[in-house]
Design a protein around this motif. Structure first.
Motif, mmCIF file in Angstrom:
data_model
loop_
_atom_site.group_PDB
_atom_site.id
_atom_site.type_symbol
_atom_site.label_atom_id
_atom_site.label_comp_id
_atom_site.label_asym_id
_atom_site.label_seq_id
_atom_site.Cartn_x
_atom_site.Cartn_y
_atom_site.Cartn_z
ATOM 1 N N GLY A 196 12.667 18.884 74.301
ATOM 2 C CA GLY A 196 13.095 18.266 75.552
ATOM 3 C C GLY A 196 11.994 18.270 76.594
ATOM 4 N N ALA A 197 11.240 19.372 76.672
ATOM 5 C CA ALA A 197 10.145 19.469 77.636
ATOM 6 C C ALA A 197 9.077 18.423 77.345
ATOM 7 N N ALA A 198 8.763 18.221 76.083
ATOM 8 C CA ALA A 198 7.763 17.214 75.720
ATOM 9 C C ALA A 198 8.224 15.820 76.119
ATOM 10 N N ALA A 199 9.513 15.558 75.934
ATOM 11 C CA ALA A 199 10.044 14.244 76.327
ATOM 12 C C ALA A 199 9.986 14.060 77.838
ATOM 13 N N ILE A 200 10.227 15.135 78.587
ATOM 14 C CA ILE A 200 10.167 15.051 80.051
ATOM 15 C C ILE A 200 8.745 14.730 80.503
ATOM 16 N N LEU B 119 9.695 26.095 79.926
ATOM 17 C CA LEU B 119 10.479 26.099 78.694
ATOM 18 C C LEU B 119 9.569 26.098 77.466
ATOM 19 N N GLU B 120 8.454 25.384 77.544
ATOM 20 C CA GLU B 120 7.516 25.390 76.422
ATOM 21 C C GLU B 120 6.890 26.762 76.232
ATOM 22 N N ARG B 121 6.559 27.414 77.333
ATOM 23 C CA ARG B 121 5.972 28.758 77.216
ATOM 24 C C ARG B 121 6.944 29.750 76.620
ATOM 25 N N GLN B 122 8.216 29.564 76.862
ATOM 26 C CA GLN B 122 9.231 30.509 76.398
ATOM 27 C C GLN B 122 9.859 30.108 75.062
ATOM 28 N N GLU B 123 9.267 29.121 74.374
ATOM 29 C CA GLU B 123 9.869 28.647 73.124
ATOM 30 C C GLU B 123 10.091 29.786 72.133
ATOM 31 N N ALA B 124 9.082 30.601 71.903
ATOM 32 C CA ALA B 124 9.200 31.670 70.904
ATOM 33 C C ALA B 124 10.283 32.669 71.284
ATOM 34 N N GLU B 125 10.342 33.046 72.557
ATOM 35 C CA GLU B 125 11.340 34.025 72.992
ATOM 36 C C GLU B 125 12.745 33.451 72.872
ATOM 37 N N LEU B 126 12.923 32.192 73.245
ATOM 38 C CA LEU B 126 14.250 31.570 73.133
ATOM 39 C C LEU B 126 14.658 31.424 71.662
ATOM 40 N N THR B 127 13.699 31.117 70.805
ATOM 41 C CA THR B 127 13.992 31.039 69.368
ATOM 42 C C THR B 127 14.442 32.400 68.847
ATOM 43 N N LYS B 128 13.748 33.447 69.274
ATOM 44 C CA LYS B 128 14.094 34.799 68.838
ATOM 45 C C LYS B 128 15.506 35.168 69.283
ATOM 46 N N LEU B 129 15.821 34.905 70.555
ATOM 47 C CA LEU B 129 17.161 35.230 71.058
ATOM 48 C C LEU B 129 18.232 34.448 70.307
ATOM 49 N N ASP B 130 17.979 33.150 70.098
ATOM 50 C CA ASP B 130 18.983 32.318 69.441
ATOM 51 C C ASP B 130 19.147 32.687 67.976
ATOM 52 N N LEU C 152 8.255 18.983 86.094
ATOM 53 C CA LEU C 152 7.216 19.280 85.101
ATOM 54 C C LEU C 152 6.951 20.772 85.000
ATOM 55 N N ARG C 153 7.100 21.490 86.130
ATOM 56 C CA ARG C 153 6.940 22.941 86.097
ATOM 57 C C ARG C 153 8.051 23.570 85.242
ATOM 58 N N ALA C 154 9.273 23.058 85.344
ATOM 59 C CA ALA C 154 10.374 23.562 84.519
ATOM 60 C C ALA C 154 10.121 23.279 83.044
ATOM 61 N N LEU D 46 16.985 13.835 77.832
ATOM 62 C CA LEU D 46 17.400 15.019 77.073
ATOM 63 C C LEU D 46 18.484 14.680 76.067
ATOM 64 N N ARG D 47 19.306 13.703 76.392
ATOM 65 C CA ARG D 47 20.330 13.268 75.439
ATOM 66 C C ARG D 47 19.693 12.808 74.136
ATOM 67 N N ARG D 48 18.565 12.121 74.244
ATOM 68 C CA ARG D 48 17.895 11.604 73.051
ATOM 69 C C ARG D 48 17.003 12.651 72.379
ATOM 70 N N ALA D 49 16.424 13.527 73.184
ATOM 71 C CA ALA D 49 15.394 14.431 72.659
ATOM 72 C C ALA D 49 15.940 15.706 72.059
#
Length: 561
Positions: A400-404, A374-385, A368-370, A426-429
């Motif tokens: 994926g984090a929400a599904a977890i 990932l949710e906190r870094q959503e904007a930064e990962l979107t920017k990089l991608d 859950l910590r992971a 994660l396969r589904r989400a």
């Protein structure tokens, strides 16, 4: 605004030449910008000709509807400019015979004047010609009298009704009557998310703030009746349909046809969402939707936005809509199911819930910590991608984090169960490539673990997971992918575990190696994935997939002792 044109003054003629080249059932008049059905019979044997037109910029209207069972000819003016009287008269002469012609005209002054005068001249020449004016814009109901409203996208449905009536051999007076009655039973309203750019002008017709829209606009790039705040699609659909239904006096049990029309810059994805909302609104009020279409039917160049049209129908009118007709832009059919069809997925055997082991609380906390990281870094990962990909990694990781976080406590019973459940989730989400990569890695790793794995067991499972990603995607270290973080991390993890270091210390070594590996991707030329299409232009920023791996690896640190 960039345009794929040769010269602003030549856009209409060159467009019509291209359409004639592409459609063997159409021909282009040599002296005027008129598209006519190719191979028409001799004038004496022709049925009533149905002719429409107006300014260019509304493609696929109007030439896209020239074909059997629809328009006999379409007359085009310059962009957003009515065609001349001579051009309309040439179209009548080329398409009609003694049976006469019906002109379907949208309610704009220039169109009414030029088509109207051409009708008088054609009638004087011996070609009886009538005119039907479409004024379907209900957004103007509180502004002008009904007869002075604009004609907009619903006109396409009148093309079909008039064309089918003419093709069946009905006389001019009856074809005109059927078209006029349909036009009276028609209502349309539109919304624009931004302006369009007329080629000759070279700049947008108006400016909107990011959160503004124009409600109740026409089809010539003009502003609407009201500037409003952007709302979700369903809210805009409600506003438009409420206005149309009120104007038409619709009550529960009324039968209608729905046209969801894109204005030129709206992708099919958004039009489908609008159609979904429109059908739900109509059915929720007891209206019977007999036919529905969605797509670009009558546009305003590249304007983003849409319009909704409702046509009240009965059996006779439906028969005309359903009658055979073939033209480049007409989508035959329009039949829809009475309700959305949902098919249940295949049944799977229920497994007995696993018995939680001693590591279950720590596993759940770490995972859950992971997810939170990932949710906190959503904007930064979107920017990089977005800088070297398609920009969807951030939202994919957040999904994926929400599904977890939605997993039950039993999903963390043992290390093997936890990794297997994560892989399935994660396969589904997660869509795209990340979902299959992570799912494959986690499922492979799960097979390596018992109920109380040692540091060496965890290292072997991690190594197997990384190998599975490489096998599935064909990537190798140095290709600028997530493997450039994960592969050195796996090697460092294995070395530290083999040296007898604790799991915490060995994982710290893995994180350090992953961090260095992800940073090294800044100078790597991509060789796989969408980034590979950019070549050297992708360099200078770290790979988003590698950066995401570092995020969740750091979040796991210290969670397993």
């Amino acid at each position: 605004m960039k345009k794929l044109i040769n010269h602003p003054r030549q856009v209409v003629r060159e467009m019509l030449e291209g359409l004639a080249d592409l459609n063997p059932a159409q021909a282009l008049l040599e002296s005027e910008d008129v598209i006519v059905q190719a191979g028409l019979p001799d004038p004496a044997r022709r049925p009533v000709a149905v002719i429409s037109g107006g300014g260019a910029g509304h493609e696929p209207a109007h030439a896209g509807y020239v074909g059997t069972g629809l328009l006999t000819a379409a007359v085009s003016g310059d962009v957003f400019t009515s065609p001349s009287v001579d051009a309309v008269l040439s179209g009548i002469r080329a398409a009609a015979g003694p049976a006469g012609a019906l002109l379907v005209v949208k309610n704009y002054t220039g169109d009414r004047l030029n088509f109207g005068l051409a009708a008088e001249l054609a009638t004087a020449e011996g070609i009886p010609t009538e005119m039907v004016v479409v004024a379907d814009d209900v957004a103007l109901r509180d502004t002008v009298e009904k007869a002075r409203r604009r004609g907009i996208a619903g006109t396409v449905l009148i093309h079909k009704i008039a064309g089918a009536a003419a093709a069946s051999g009905k006389p001019l007076a009856e074809v005109a009557q059927l078209a006029r009655q349909a036009a009276e039973a028609l209502g349309t309203m539109g919304v624009a998310l931004d302006a369009c750019t007329v080629p000759a002008a070279g700049e947008p017709g108006f400016t909107l703030a990011p959160a503004e829209i124009e409600l109740g606009l026409g089809i010539h790039g003009e502003q609407g009746v009201q500037r409003a705040a952007l709302r979700p699609a369903d809210g805009l659909v409600d506003t438009m349909l409420e206005a149309i239904a009120a104007d038409l006096g619709l009550r529960a049990g009324a039968r209608v046809a729905l046209l969801v029309n894109g204005l030129g810059g709206t992708p099919p994805m958004e039009l489908a969402i609008v159609a979904r909302g429109a059908l739900a609104w109509l059915r929720g009020r007891g209206l019977v939707v007999e036919r529905a279409w969605a797509g670009n039917y009558l546009t305003a160049l590249e304007m983003p936005g849409c319009s909704l049209s409702l046509l009240v129908v009965d059996d006779a009118r439906l028969a005309l809509l359903d009658a055979a007709g073939e033209a480049p832009a007409w989508q035959a059919g329009g039949r829809i199911a009475a309700e959305r069809r949902i098919i249940p997925g295949p049944a799977t055997e229920a497994e007995a819930p696993p018995v939680p082991g001693p590591l279950a609380p720590a596993l759940k906390a770490a995972i859950l910590r992971a997810a939170a990281a990932l949710e906190r870094q959503e904007a930064e990962l979107t920017k990089l991608d977005s800088q070297a990909g398609d920009g969807d990694l951030g939202i994919s990781m957040a999904r994926g984090a929400a599904a977890i976080r939605a997993l039950p406590d039993g999903a963390f019973a043992t290390p093997a169960v936890a990794l297997r459940q994560l892989g399935e989730t994660l396969r589904r989400a997660i869509g795209g490539s990340s979902g299959p990569f992570y799912a494959t890695a986690l499922l492979r790793a799960a097979r390596q673990l018992g109920d109380a794995p040692s540091a060496k067991d965890w290292a072997e499972a991690f190594a197997q997971a990384v190998a599975a990603i490489g096998e599935l995607g064909g990537a190798r270290p140095g290709d600028r992918t997530m493997l450039d973080a994960l592969h050195p991390a796996a090697e460092a993890f294995s070395r530290a575990a083999a040296a007898g270091q604790s799991l915490h210390a060995a994982w710290a070594a893995a994180i350090q190696a992953a961090t260095e590996g992800a940073d090294a991707t800044r100078s790597m030329r991509p060789r796989l994935g969408r980034a590979a299409y950019l070549g050297d232009r992708a360099m200078g920023v770290p790979d988003a997939g590698a950066a995401a791996a570092v995020v969740w690896m750091r979040a796991l640190d210290g969670a397993t002792g």
